[in-house]
Design an enzyme around this catalytic site. Structure first.
Site, PDB file in Angstrom:
ATOM      1  N   ASP A 141       0.821  -1.215   0.000  1.00  0.00           N
ATOM      2  CA  ASP A 141       0.000   0.000   0.000  1.00  0.00           C
ATOM      3  C   ASP A 141       0.859   1.271   0.000  1.00  0.00           C
ATOM      4  OD1 ASP A 141      -1.942  -1.885   0.313  1.00  0.00           O
ATOM      5  OD2 ASP A 141      -2.878  -0.965   2.086  1.00  0.00           O
ATOM      6  N   ASP A 142       0.183   2.361  -0.361  1.00  0.00           N
ATOM      7  CA  ASP A 142       0.694   3.736  -0.218  1.00  0.00           C
ATOM      8  C   ASP A 142       1.768   4.138  -1.239  1.00  0.00           C
ATOM      9  OD1 ASP A 142      -0.955   3.500   1.958  1.00  0.00           O
ATOM     10  OD2 ASP A 142       0.539   4.038   3.476  1.00  0.00           O
ATOM     11  N   HIS A 191      -6.215   2.835  -3.782  1.00  0.00           N
ATOM     12  CA  HIS A 191      -6.061   3.050  -2.340  1.00  0.00           C
ATOM     13  C   HIS A 191      -6.426   4.498  -1.981  1.00  0.00           C
ATOM     14  CE1 HIS A 191      -4.833   1.933   1.634  1.00  0.00           C
ATOM     15  NE2 HIS A 191      -3.716   2.664   1.677  1.00  0.00           N
ATOM     16  N   HIS A 195      -5.005   9.226   0.620  1.00  0.00           N
ATOM     17  CA  HIS A 195      -4.999   8.429   1.845  1.00  0.00           C
ATOM     18  C   HIS A 195      -5.986   9.000   2.881  1.00  0.00           C
ATOM     19  CE1 HIS A 195      -3.267   5.605   4.850  1.00  0.00           C
ATOM     20  NE2 HIS A 195      -2.865   4.965   3.752  1.00  0.00           N
ATOM     21  N   HIS A 285       3.870  -2.134   3.116  1.00  0.00           N
ATOM     22  CA  HIS A 285       3.934  -0.804   2.517  1.00  0.00           C
ATOM     23  C   HIS A 285       5.261  -0.664   1.788  1.00  0.00           C
ATOM     24  CE1 HIS A 285       0.973  -0.522   5.760  1.00  0.00           C
ATOM     25  NE2 HIS A 285       0.375   0.423   5.021  1.00  0.00           N
TER      26      HIS A 285
HETATM   27 ZN    ZN Z   1      -2.462   2.936   3.313  1.00  0.00          ZN
END
Ligand code: ZN
Length: 315
Positions: A141-142, A191, A195, A285
């Site tokens: 993620d991210d 995603h 955020h 991540h």
């Molecule tokens: Zn995230």
């Protein structure tokens, strides 16, 4: 003719004998043995130097001897037929052929056989892993970030693929990485744009966060994401409703590595291995180097345990 030849030979024998043994001895001991018809010639030949007067006879007999002597030597040429034994020797040249069989190619052919064996052994080591085909999904993620490409390299080294839940706000900056992900067969999912906590956001914000990210990815890959992972896993009915309008299914995780918190590769690996099972979804991540390293350590062990690293849609 033969008779003539024998006669000449006899004469030669006598001449030689006289030369070596002496006229007296010869005359006394051998002449009685020889028939009378030769006696005159024998006498002449035996004393050629003594009786030069009888030159006519001498000249005849040398020519006779000389011309005839070649023919006896031909009888010695049968011995050359013994030189046909050299020709058997050529048949011994087949033995050189053995030296040709020394040709290194036969010895090199065993080696290929040996090289076939190693290629078979890896297959053997793969077989036990295929006994239990368990699937596990690595999700990141991210990102994207500067570590994303290394993540792809690592998982691909096991023949697997990862799923990247990217932030729309980072897509343009890492557009080449996004395209790379797509072309290498990894999954690119939504995603949100910034955020944001969608659970606490109004509908307009939720739409913006979802839609702008969908479009940013589509602009690069030509495909819309099919999964949404809401930041923090925070979701409610409104988020689900908006997501469904974009044909997005919500996807969370089953293993929280807390990689963002520990930032410790060994701890991340241990967390994954402690919870891993068939169908697990690992949350990582790709913003942190330790997350990359922890993932690599976990992949190494999970591969030994027979896990196949798949994307969310392959799970
Ligand atoms: Zn995230």
């Amino acid at each position: 003719m033969m008779k003539r030849i024998i006669r000449v030979l006899m004469l030669m024998l006598i001449v030689c004998s006289v030369t070596f043994l002496g006229k007296d001895v010869f005359m006394k001991d051998l002449i009685p043995v020889i028939s009378n018809q030769y006696e005159d010639e024998i006498e002449v030949l035996a004393s050629p130097t003594a009786t030069p007067a009888s030159t006519p006879v001498v000249t005849i007999s040398p020519t006779a001897v000389v011309t005839q002597s070649p023919s006896p030597t031909p009888t010695a040429t049968p011995k050359p037929t013994a030189t046909t034994s050299p020709t058997p020797k050529p048949t011994a040249t087949p033995t050189p052929k053995p030296t040709a069989t020394i040709a290194p190619t036969p010895t090199s052919t065993p080696k290929p056989v040996a090289t076939v064996e190693p290629t078979q052994t890896p297959e053997v080591t793969k077989e036990p892993t295929s006994n239990e085909t368990k699937k596990i999904a690595f999700t990141f993620d991210d990102g994207p970030s500067k570590y994303t490409t290394q993540v792809m390299d690592a998982i691909e080294s096991y023949g697997g693929h990862a799923t990247f839940f990217v932030l729309g706000s980072r897509v343009e900056q890492y557009s080449s990485v996004i395209l790379d992900m797509y072309q290498r067969g990894h999954e690119i999912e939504n995603h949100s744009w910034s955020h944001a906590n969608l659970k606490t956001s109004d509908k307009e914000t939720i739409i913006y966060e979802i839609e702008s990210t969908q479009n940013a990815i589509y602009n690069i890959t030509g495909e819309y994401p099919t999964y949404l992972r809401p930041p923090y896993g925070a979701t409610d009915d409104l988020v689900k409703e908006v997501a469904s309008e974009y044909n997005l299914k919500l996807k969370l995780w089953t293993i929280d590595t807390l990689d963002w918190k520990s930032k410790n590769a060994e701890a991340i690996k241990n967390e994954i291995l402690a919870q891993a099972k068939d169908g697990s979804v690992i949350l990582l991540h790709d913003l942190y180097k330790t997350s990359l390293e922890g993932a690599i350590l976990a992949m190494e062990e999970l591969d030994k345990q027979g896990y196949e690293f798949v994307t969310i849609s392959e799970l």
